[in-house]
Design an enzyme around this catalytic site. Structure first.
Site, short mmCIF file in Angstrom:
data_model
loop_
_atom_site.label_atom_id
_atom_site.label_comp_id
_atom_site.label_asym_id
_atom_site.label_seq_id
_atom_site.Cartn_x
_atom_site.Cartn_y
_atom_site.Cartn_z
N ASP A 54 62.97 -4.03 -30.67
CA ASP A 54 64.12 -4.95 -30.56
C ASP A 54 64.69 -5.48 -31.88
OD1 ASP A 54 62.69 -4.79 -28.21
OD2 ASP A 54 62.45 -6.93 -27.95
N GLU B 220 64.19 -9.50 -20.12
CA GLU B 220 63.79 -9.70 -21.52
C GLU B 220 65.04 -9.93 -22.37
OE1 GLU B 220 59.66 -7.26 -21.95
OE2 GLU B 220 61.43 -6.03 -22.20
#
Ligand code: FRU
Length: 530
Positions: free
Chosen positions: A45, A227
């Site tokens: 990420d 998420e």
């Protein structure tokens, strides 16, 4: 169909289960030209995205010690143009008993946190401490702070961490923004209770003490854990001078193309609560053992909710804080948890998507995000090919410029397909190709990478992505960015985006467009990008 609420991807466990004994292979010709990759390590990420003192900072989930997931720390790169990146030393390292999971960064200009001084206000990172043994909080995820007094290059963890703890095992990925309010500005934090498919909102005056505001979800796509959320305002194109709010929610699995994906909601935020617009909310309802408590089927939730990207390889997308210019600049991780740890590159593994500038546009179905790729300024100057008003010979491929060795390529085309399907072969060596098709009958654009090169490294990689696209006035407009390992398609001025990894082999450089009777290529531009 039973609804699976267990977390199929448990990153904390994956290091032990991976086969690290495989033969290493160097793949320099797979290193993307325009997409950020770390020199020799793993990343996932994007974290802490912020523009500060003339530099874009890209922090990211990084394993400083290898090219598989583990030892999660914040890696760091900077750029002046969002395209060319320089890698720096690890910014926030993991410790024994504490992994540094995803989060965000803000410039605390008024030193509300007292982590800097009035003369030297800090950059503050808010990240998830994922505690493991031997830490006393092992098994918990809570939010922590680190600060930088040198413009984001070196960071100190706050001694009072964690600053926000719900005694939860899956409370993560805080995104903080500064909120303007008539009663006084405040810090707004959005994070997820991942297993519950909920976004939770908190406010603070000083980044240390947090007050619960509200929660949102489960809603729309709920086929995986939620998420990496984000919440930001954008100008409302239907009411000049007013704003709407966009809530991004990434989920894994349960993405529209399978595995990881990102959905969004358009609505309003009143300082406490996010309320989605009618056209943006398809289904609400808790998740229980029998499935979502809503009469909207999981299949419809998947097909009809709003997706940031319809490909397999755009996840954990979040936005830059304080980026100059119009709209909101987004960047995602260009991979998918389905196969990310096996993708065939070495010594690095995984990269970021191109940055995308997003704005709200008005459509008959409501407000939608349109995204434009952020590209090198020099790109438009290096034209490889241009064509206008070409009547395509039915079944006869119209040749496009070859893919270059040491650059990326942009193909922009506007085409009137008429009634028969269109086929665009990319990375073509006569046998293998990534194949883009448009079926006017179904109104569906697809990208087939089943024979696009190296697809055998994981059983879930060979795939065909499909998305509905409506031509405007009969014209299909595609803006396609090809890099050494990827295809990114921006259709109809970025209303539909599709990102897929492609691991082409040597000699896969050709491209062509084939249409049926009556198909006309209104315009074509092929540019080199480097
Ligand atoms: C998303 C994610 C986040 C977490 C991070 C760990 O890809 O699972 O929820 O913070 O990755 O690396």
């Amino acid at each position: 169909m039973p609804f699976n609420v267990s977390m199929p991807h448990n990153p904390c466990a994956s290091l032990d289960t991976l086969d690290l004994t495989r033969v290493r292979f160097e793949t320099p010709d797979r290193r993307p030209v325009l997409h950020y990759t770390a020199a020799s390590t793993w990343l996932n990420d994007p974290n802490g995205l912020i523009y500060h003192h003339g530099l874009y900072h890209l922090y990211y989930q990084n394993n400083p010690f290898g090219n598989v997931w583990g030892n999660m720390s914040w890696g760091h790169a900077t750029s002046v143009d969002l395209v060319h990146w320089d890698e720096h030393a690890v910014a926030i390292p993991c410790e024994d008993g504490e992994a540094i999971f995803s989060g965000s960064a803000v410039f605390d200009a008024r030193n509300t946190s007292r982590l800097g001084t009035a003369e030297q206000p800090p950059l503050v990172a808010i990240y998830t401490s994922a505690y493991e043994a031997p830490h006393p909080l092992a098994g918990r995820q809570a939010q922590s702070l680190a600060y930088s007094l040198d413009g984001g290059f070196t960071w100190t963890k706050f001694a009072g961490n964690p600053v926000l703890d719900r005694a939860s095992s899956d409370f993560r990925d805080p995104k903080v923004i500064r909120c303007q309010d008539p009663a006084g500005d405040f810090w707004l934090l959005v994070a997820v209770e991942a297993l519950e498919r909920k976004v939770v909102l908190y406010r603070s005056e000083n980044l240390r003490d947090w007050e619960f505001l509200s929660e949102f979800g489960p809603a729309n796509a709920i086929g995986g854990v939620w998420e990496c959320p984000d919440l930001f305002p954008l100008p409302d194109p239907e009411r000049p001078g007013r704003q709407k709010w966009v809530l991004l929610v990434n989920l894994n699995p349960g993405g529209v193309a399978g595995g990881s994906g990102g959905q969004y909601f358009v609505g309003d935020f009143d300082g406490v609560r996010f309320t989605p617009d009618h056209g943006s909310l398809l289904a609400e309802g808790p998740v229980d053992a029998d499935g979502p408590a809503s009469d909207v089927s999981p299949a419809r939730r998947l097909a009809d909710c709003l997706w940031l990207d319809h490909g397999r390889d755009c996840y954990a997308t979040v936005s830059f804080d304080s980026a100059p210019g119009e709209g909101r600049v987004l960047i995602g991780w260009m991979s998918n948890w389905d196969y990310a740890v096996q993708t065939p590159t070495d010594p690095w593994r995984s990269g970021m998507t191109l940055a995308r500038r997003a704005a709200l546009v008005s459509t008959p179905d409501g407000l939608r995000l349109a995204q434009q790729p952020v590209l090198p300024e020099s790109g438009a100057g290096q034209r490889l090919q241009r064509a206008r008003d070409v009547a395509l010979e039915p079944g006869e491929p119209f040749a496009l410029a070859d893919f270059p060795d040491d650059a990326a390529q942009r193909i922009r085309l506007a085409v009137r397909p008429d009634a028969a399907p269109l086929t665009l072969r990319l990375f073509d060596d006569g046998e293998r190709a990534a194949v883009v098709r448009y079926s006017p009958e179904e109104g569906v654009l697809s990208l087939d990478r089943r024979s696009s090169g190296d697809v055998a490294f994981h059983e879930k990689f060979a795939s065909v992505e499909r998305v509905r696209v409506a031509p405007s006035d009969g014209v299909l407009r595609l803006d396609i960015i090809l890099d050494r390992g990827s295809v990114e398609i921006f259709a109809q001025d970025g209303l539909v985006v599709l990102t897929d990894l492609v691991f082409r082999g040597p000699g896969q450089v050709g491209a062509s467009l084939t249409g049926g009777a009556g198909a006309v290529l209104d315009s074509l531009e092929v540019d080199l990008l480097s």
